[in-house]
Design an enzyme around this catalytic site. Structure first.
Site, short mmCIF file in Angstrom:
data_model
loop_
_atom_site.label_atom_id
_atom_site.label_comp_id
_atom_site.label_asym_id
_atom_site.label_seq_id
_atom_site.Cartn_x
_atom_site.Cartn_y
_atom_site.Cartn_z
CB CYS A 330 -0.54 3.97 14.68
SG CYS A 330 0.89 3.57 15.61
CG HIS A 443 1.56 2.34 10.31
ND1 HIS A 443 1.14 3.88 10.19
CD2 HIS A 443 2.07 2.31 11.43
CE1 HIS A 443 1.39 4.36 11.30
NE2 HIS A 443 1.81 3.33 12.29
#
Length: 508
Positions: A330, A443
């Protein structure tokens, strides 16, 4: 209407979240439908529901322990600090706006109706709702218009159990002091106390418990031992960042960014045989490692600046020259690119910052946040170095304000094929030509056991180590940990008395 029980604490990190998790599993084991609830959570460790809505990870963990799907009703307000002075306010899973503390305190009373609606939604559909407070109910400067501790307990008429952490020292003073700072009506709502994180001979503790009961005129409902259970933590107030491990067969370094988010992404790696994790904290050097991971962050540009200020960018480039594996998740993925732009000042006053230049991408921080449960395919574009990852499907979740675009002949890392149960085809991440640097927005990717095994085996093979035959199924492991946690807590608390307390409040 459901039975209710609220767990409050004398301070942050005394174990409220874990005790609520344990109680959710205990009530489930007892054949009851149970749901967790926390009106307001401040955490960077969040979770995406199957509807693509964002809640605190603690409530998702508690829901998992309860055997139900996480829902935004369980955490209607999520505050995600984006700087020292502002937080992103997430209401019912969606970004509302960024607010300063002063702005939020003025806004907070307007949220009571929303909180009550979501609590009632859960109470009508479950046998028990276990409520978690935040911080301490004795923060006298914050008590006015409280919506998360005693104010919430009164709103939904829930009995309160107060938790103190004996491992910190001063547990008797913290419990007695908390009771002293509550007004009479609030003290009457406290039905008992729990001593948490006890080590040693409980017989030595018993005289102190008796004296405490006499002082506060409340019963001690149990003493929970210090537990080495492996369950996702709520926020960054954790020892994990400061635990130093001996060198392993495969050494993984993770940079502890100032605004690190979703650090539980890396918990599965701690269960892989031969893998040793170390967190690189502010002012520390990365040193030698086989794999460097740059995690997610709520402030990519700000944390990248800190990383550069401490000279870690030079260390990262040095690791690249040595042929080490570098992974970005991310915000960490965004940092690995050529440039990060924030034209709308969503995260920072800085409009543009040069990245580490290790991946051929450009990132633009957008106004809209992407939140989704995600399934992705690792395709044939992956370089030969990562050939054993080709053809794998991985699941996880996305939470990001930025969008990253491949530059020139750069290659993507995966293809997202599903978001929130809907079929899509979206390119994700990027990978270097030699496969030694890659990043993704996904994630939870290391919770995919096959992906984790194959990636670690790539590193092991390069070091001349025997490949692993299998790694632990992390999701099955978590289920066993919930049961182990519940058994410890059940044997430590007077559950019969707790049921009596809840029944008494059912009729109030």
């Amino acid at each position: 209407m459901a039975l209710k029980l609220m767990i409050q604490g004398t301070a942050s990190s005394v174990g409220k979240s874990l005790i609520v998790t344990a109680l959710c599993r205990i009530f489930k084991q007892d054949g009851l439908k149970v749901a967790p609830f926390k009106s307001q959570n401040m955490a960077l460790n969040s979770y995406i529901t199957e509807e693509g809505l964002e809640i605190g990870r603690a409530q998702a963990v508690q829901a998992e322990a309860a055997g139900i799907k996480p829902s935004y009703h369980m955490n209607p307000i999520l505050l995600k600090p984006s700087s020292d002075k502002k937080s992103q306010v997430v209401l019912r899973g969606r970004v509302y706006e960024n607010m300063s503390a002063e702005e939020y305190f003025k806004f907070r009373p307007k949220l009571l109706e929303l909180i009550k609606e979501d609590f009632d939604f859960l109470a009508k559909r479950n046998d028990v709702v276990v409520i978690e407070g935040a911080g301490s109910p004795a923060e006298i400067n914050l008590k006015e218009k409280d919506i998360v501790n005693m104010g919430l307990a009164e709103l939904v008429n829930a009995p309160v159990l107060l938790v103190g952490d004996i491992d910190r020292g001063g547990v008797f003073a913290s419990i007695a002091g908390t009771m002293l700072l509550l007004d009479e009506k609030e003290r009457n709502r406290v039905e008992g106390v729990i001593i948490n994180k006890f080590r040693g001979d409980i017989e030595i503790l018993k005289p102190g418990l008796k004296m405490l009961e006499n002082i506060i005129q409340k019963e001690v409902l149990g003493v929970i031992p210090y537990m080495d259970v492996h369950i996702d933590e709520e926020d960054g107030a954790t020892d994990r960042f400061y635990t130093k491990c001996a060198q392993g067969e495969v050494d993984v370094a993770i940079i502890n960014l100032p605004h690190i988010s979703n650090f539980t992404d890396f918990d599965p790696l701690t269960k892989v045989p031969g893998v040793k994790i170390k967190y690189v904290n502010k002012g520390e050097r990365i040193g030698d490692c086989d794999v460097l991971i740059i995690p997610g962050t709520k402030n990519t540009i700000g944390d990248l600046k800190v990383l550069k200020d401490y000279g870690l960018d030079k260390e990262i480039l040095n690791l690249r020259e040595k042929g080490k594996f570098i992974v970005g998740i991310c915000g960490g993925f965004q940092m690995l690119g050529k440039v990060i732009k924030d034209p709308y000042h969503i995260e920072s006053d800085t409009e543009e910052m040069e990245g580490l230049g290790l991946l051929s991408i450009e990132t633009v921080i957008e106004r809209e946040k992407t939140t989704s449960e995600t399934k992705a395919f690792l395709g044939e574009e992956l370089p030969d170095t990562l050939s054993s990852l080709k053809g794998l499907f991985v699941t996880g979740y996305e939470i990001h304000m930025g969008e990253s675009y491949i530059l020139g002949k750069g290659k993507h890392f995966s293809i997202v094929v599903e978001r929130n149960k809907e079929k899509v085809k979206v390119l994700d991440g990027a990978v270097s030509e030699d496969g030694r640097v890659f990043g993704t927005y996904i994630h939870g990717i290391f919770e995919n056991s096959l992906f984790t095994k194959e990636f670690i085996n790539i590193v092991r093979k390069e070091k001349g180590l025997t490949p692993l035959e299998e790694v632990i199924n992390y999701r099955e492991f978590r289920e066993k940990e919930y049961d182990r946690l519940a058994n410890i807590v059940r044997n430590s608390l007077d559950m019969e008395r707790i049921y009596q307390i809840m029944e008494r409040y059912r009729d109030k």
